[in-house]
Motif scaffolding. Sequence first.
Motif, PDB file in Angstrom:
ATOM      1  N   VAL A  25       0.843  -1.203   0.000  1.00  0.00           N
ATOM      2  CA  VAL A  25       0.000   0.000   0.000  1.00  0.00           C
ATOM      3  C   VAL A  25       0.877   1.250   0.000  1.00  0.00           C
ATOM      4  N   ASP A  26       1.941   1.254   0.794  1.00  0.00           N
ATOM      5  CA  ASP A  26       2.860   2.398   0.805  1.00  0.00           C
ATOM      6  C   ASP A  26       3.487   2.610  -0.573  1.00  0.00           C
ATOM      7  N   ALA A  27       3.900   1.519  -1.223  1.00  0.00           N
ATOM      8  CA  ALA A  27       4.496   1.629  -2.552  1.00  0.00           C
ATOM      9  C   ALA A  27       3.474   2.168  -3.557  1.00  0.00           C
ATOM     10  N   THR A  28       2.239   1.738  -3.433  1.00  0.00           N
ATOM     11  CA  THR A  28       1.184   2.223  -4.323  1.00  0.00           C
ATOM     12  C   THR A  28       0.925   3.704  -4.091  1.00  0.00           C
ATOM     13  N   ARG A  29       0.915   4.121  -2.833  1.00  0.00           N
ATOM     14  CA  ARG A  29       0.717   5.552  -2.531  1.00  0.00           C
ATOM     15  C   ARG A  29       1.850   6.388  -3.113  1.00  0.00           C
ATOM     16  N   LEU A  30       3.075   5.891  -3.026  1.00  0.00           N
ATOM     17  CA  LEU A  30       4.221   6.603  -3.583  1.00  0.00           C
ATOM     18  C   LEU A  30       4.080   6.727  -5.099  1.00  0.00           C
ATOM     19  N   ALA A  31       3.684   5.634  -5.765  1.00  0.00           N
ATOM     20  CA  ALA A  31       3.498   5.672  -7.217  1.00  0.00           C
ATOM     21  C   ALA A  31       2.396   6.646  -7.593  1.00  0.00           C
ATOM     22  N   LEU A  32       1.304   6.646  -6.858  1.00  0.00           N
ATOM     23  CA  LEU A  32       0.210   7.579  -7.141  1.00  0.00           C
ATOM     24  C   LEU A  32       0.647   9.024  -6.926  1.00  0.00           C
ATOM     25  N   SER A  33       1.446   9.253  -5.911  1.00  0.00           N
ATOM     26  CA  SER A  33       1.942  10.600  -5.657  1.00  0.00           C
ATOM     27  C   SER A  33       2.820  11.080  -6.808  1.00  0.00           C
ATOM     28  N   ARG A  34       3.678  10.201  -7.311  1.00  0.00           N
ATOM     29  CA  ARG A  34       4.538  10.565  -8.441  1.00  0.00           C
ATOM     30  C   ARG A  34       3.708  10.858  -9.686  1.00  0.00           C
ATOM     31  N   LEU A  35       2.672  10.065  -9.909  1.00  0.00           N
ATOM     32  CA  LEU A  35       1.797  10.316 -11.059  1.00  0.00           C
ATOM     33  C   LEU A  35       1.096  11.665 -10.929  1.00  0.00           C
ATOM     34  N   ARG A  36       0.622  11.966  -9.726  1.00  0.00           N
ATOM     35  CA  ARG A  36      -0.046  13.255  -9.516  1.00  0.00           C
ATOM     36  C   ARG A  36       0.915  14.422  -9.755  1.00  0.00           C
ATOM     37  N   ASP A  37       2.167  14.265  -9.309  1.00  0.00           N
ATOM     38  CA  ASP A  37       3.156  15.319  -9.505  1.00  0.00           C
ATOM     39  C   ASP A  37       3.457  15.516 -10.984  1.00  0.00           C
ATOM     40  N   CYS A  38       3.354  14.455 -11.756  1.00  0.00           N
ATOM     41  CA  CYS A  38       3.702  14.494 -13.169  1.00  0.00           C
ATOM     42  C   CYS A  38       2.584  15.094 -14.018  1.00  0.00           C
ATOM     43  N   LEU A  39       1.358  14.908 -13.593  1.00  0.00           N
ATOM     44  CA  LEU A  39       0.232  15.384 -14.390  1.00  0.00           C
ATOM     45  C   LEU A  39       0.043  16.886 -14.232  1.00  0.00           C
ATOM     46  N   PRO A  40      -0.276  17.566 -15.338  1.00  0.00           N
ATOM     47  CA  PRO A  40      -0.579  18.987 -15.223  1.00  0.00           C
ATOM     48  C   PRO A  40      -1.939  19.166 -14.547  1.00  0.00           C
ATOM     49  N   PRO A  41      -2.198  20.343 -14.024  1.00  0.00           N
ATOM     50  CA  PRO A  41      -3.509  20.588 -13.421  1.00  0.00           C
ATOM     51  C   PRO A  41      -4.608  20.425 -14.471  1.00  0.00           C
ATOM     52  N   PRO A  42      -5.822  20.141 -14.028  1.00  0.00           N
ATOM     53  CA  PRO A  42      -6.923  19.992 -14.984  1.00  0.00           C
ATOM     54  C   PRO A  42      -7.068  21.236 -15.863  1.00  0.00           C
TER      55      PRO A  42
END
Length: 81
Positions: A25-42
């Motif tokens: 779960v921690d690894a998944t949260r880290l991956a999701l955080s990186r994806l969010r950082d990479c995506l531009p705002p809506p």
Amino acid sequence: MPSNMSGQVGLAEAHRRLEELDRAVDATRLALSRLRDCLPPPGVPEQCSAPGTSVVEIPDTPYDPAMWRDAEDEGIGGRRP
């Protein structure tokens, strides 16, 4: 094996599996955080690129044929007459 011993083994296994799940779960949260950082705002039409890289735009217009003069075709078999 006495029933108390098998209960302890089962409980130890349950704790081990919960720890594995917690790490996953921690690894998944880290991956999701990186994806969010990479995506531009809506609403912002930008592309995501890796840190330290830049986007190179390739024009739709044809290249100048002079650019290819004296170039060899790699893997096709030498110079053309």
